[in-house]
Write a protein that holds these residues in place. Structure first.
Motif, short mmCIF file in Angstrom:
data_model
loop_
_atom_site.label_atom_id
_atom_site.label_comp_id
_atom_site.label_asym_id
_atom_site.label_seq_id
_atom_site.Cartn_x
_atom_site.Cartn_y
_atom_site.Cartn_z
N ASN A 1 -6.00 5.80 0.71
CA ASN A 1 -6.98 5.42 1.82
C ASN A 1 -6.36 5.58 3.17
N ALA B 1 -4.25 4.22 -6.80
CA ALA B 1 -5.27 3.35 -7.18
C ALA B 1 -4.50 1.83 -6.81
N GLN B 2 -3.32 1.54 -7.30
CA GLN B 2 -2.59 0.52 -7.17
C GLN B 2 -2.41 0.48 -5.48
N THR C 1 0.88 -1.27 0.01
CA THR C 1 -0.03 0.07 -0.02
C THR C 1 0.91 1.42 0.14
N GLY D 1 -6.28 10.89 -2.41
CA GLY D 1 -6.88 9.57 -2.63
C GLY D 1 -6.46 8.55 -1.99
N ASN E 1 -4.30 1.68 -2.92
CA ASN E 1 -5.46 1.32 -2.35
C ASN E 1 -5.94 -0.01 -2.39
N ALA E 2 -5.65 -0.62 -3.75
CA ALA E 2 -5.92 -1.83 -4.02
C ALA E 2 -5.32 -3.19 -3.18
N SER F 1 0.71 4.18 -8.52
CA SER F 1 -0.24 4.98 -8.53
C SER F 1 -1.17 4.81 -7.06
#
Length: 339
Positions: A109, A309-310, A69, A107, A312-313, A307
């Motif tokens: 998390n 997004a990566q 993360t 963004g 947070n995933a 990124s």
């Protein structure tokens, strides 16, 4: 990974400094350092980093994780701290949400801001810094720490009453005693001198030595017993306490409590944090040997990054499966019969 002999540890000056975000990978009652193998552990932790995190962590976790993360995709280390709760006047508890540092990309998390510095918050310094090795781990602080009246608390463990997400000072030795307009930040600053031999110690602290008396201040020379200068690791966690300011007790009593039961006049003295090293290959050493600074270390200069997004995933399985988000009658792990 190859390591320089100890005798060469100070031959090449460097001045890198890392600051990056890590999204939350899990919030659950696990503690592989203090309570290895126990599911659930005694109290709740906020955890960031690689997805190899579990109740028992041994060896090189960078070889076991498949995602992280954190901003740097070669960083599978794990970082964790106690969780903050608000205690309502009716006696119930609510977990305080986490928010990202304003210096980080939007963004993310929750999570934490992580630092690997060499000198202080402003200057990089020019010392040779030796990266941690696979299997290395340490803690800072203790839930049982007590301070004498008028004392300065546990060195390097500080709190900031935020006006906004960019507030950095003053750093307080004690937990804020009034509502904070922008939330509350906790700072966990680890020792930066290693004995050069032990990857861990029975108390998870004796293999390290602290020459920093306050958070983000220049460190003194390492002693002969712990001669190896390692990165000055620090975590910042921003807690969004603002939604609870409306319920601050009229008598001025402290409404917040940390997940191990620390509250009231002693709140904060027992704050603590844990670290397990998990950088891939020589990535951290390459960074420490470079001249990059903060975001300037990203995108292959010299570290690979990913990124938001990566970040947070990436998640860790919930091994405990308990409610931590409702209004709770008791803190997770708290025995009502002992209250």
């Amino acid at each position: 990974m190859k390591y320089l002999p100890l005798a060469l540890a100070f031959t090449t000056p460097a001045h890198a400094a890392l600051r990056f975000g890590c999204a939350t990978v899990s919030i659950q009652r696990l503690d592989p350092l203090v309570e290895p193998g126990r599911i659930p552990s005694a109290h709740l932790h906020q955890i960031v980093g690689g997805n190899a995190f579990n109740a028992t962590m041994e060896g090189d976790i960078a070889e076991k994780a498949t995602c992280t993360t954190c901003t740097f995709s070669e960083n599978f280390s794990n970082y964790w701290t106690a969780v903050m709760f608000f205690k309502h006047p009716n006696g119930t508890y609510k977990r305080v949400p986490i928010m990202q540092n304003t210096a980080l990309p939007n963004g993310i998390n929750g999570g934490m801001t992580i630092y690997y510095t060499q000198h202080d918050f402003v200057s990089n310094g020019k010392e040779k810094i030796t990266a941690f090795r696979p299997g290395f781990r340490m803690t800072v602080g203790s839930p049982t720490y007590n301070v004498q009246p008028g004392g300065r608390g546990n060195p390097g463990l500080r709190f900031v009453c935020l006006e906004n997400k960019g507030t950095r000072f003053p750093e307080l030795a004690t937990f804020p005693s009034r509502p904070c307009r922008g939330g509350i930040m906790t700072v966990h600053h680890f020792p930066a001198c290693w004995d050069g031999k032990n990857l861990d110690s029975p108390d998870h602290q004796s293999h390290m030595y602290n020459t920093v008396r306050e958070a983000f201040t220049p460190a003194g020379p390492c002693p002969a017993s712990h001669p190896v200068r390692v990165p000055q690791l620090a975590f910042e966690t921003l807690w969004d306490t603002t939604e609870f300011n409306q319920w601050w007790p009229e008598d001025g009593s402290q409404p917040f409590v940390l997940s191990y039961g620390d509250g009231g006049d002693s709140l904060g003295y027992g704050t603590h944090a844990d670290y397990v090293f998990g950088w891939k290959g020589d990535a951290l050493q390459r960074a420490m040997d470079s001249d990059c600074m903060f975001q300037g270390c990203e995108n292959g200069r010299p570290l690979k990054s990913q990124s938001v997004a990566q970040m947070n995933a990436c998640r860790v399985k919930d091994f405990v499966g308990e409610d931590i988000d409702s209004w709770l009658k008791y803190l997770p792990g708290q025995d009502p019969e002992k209250l």
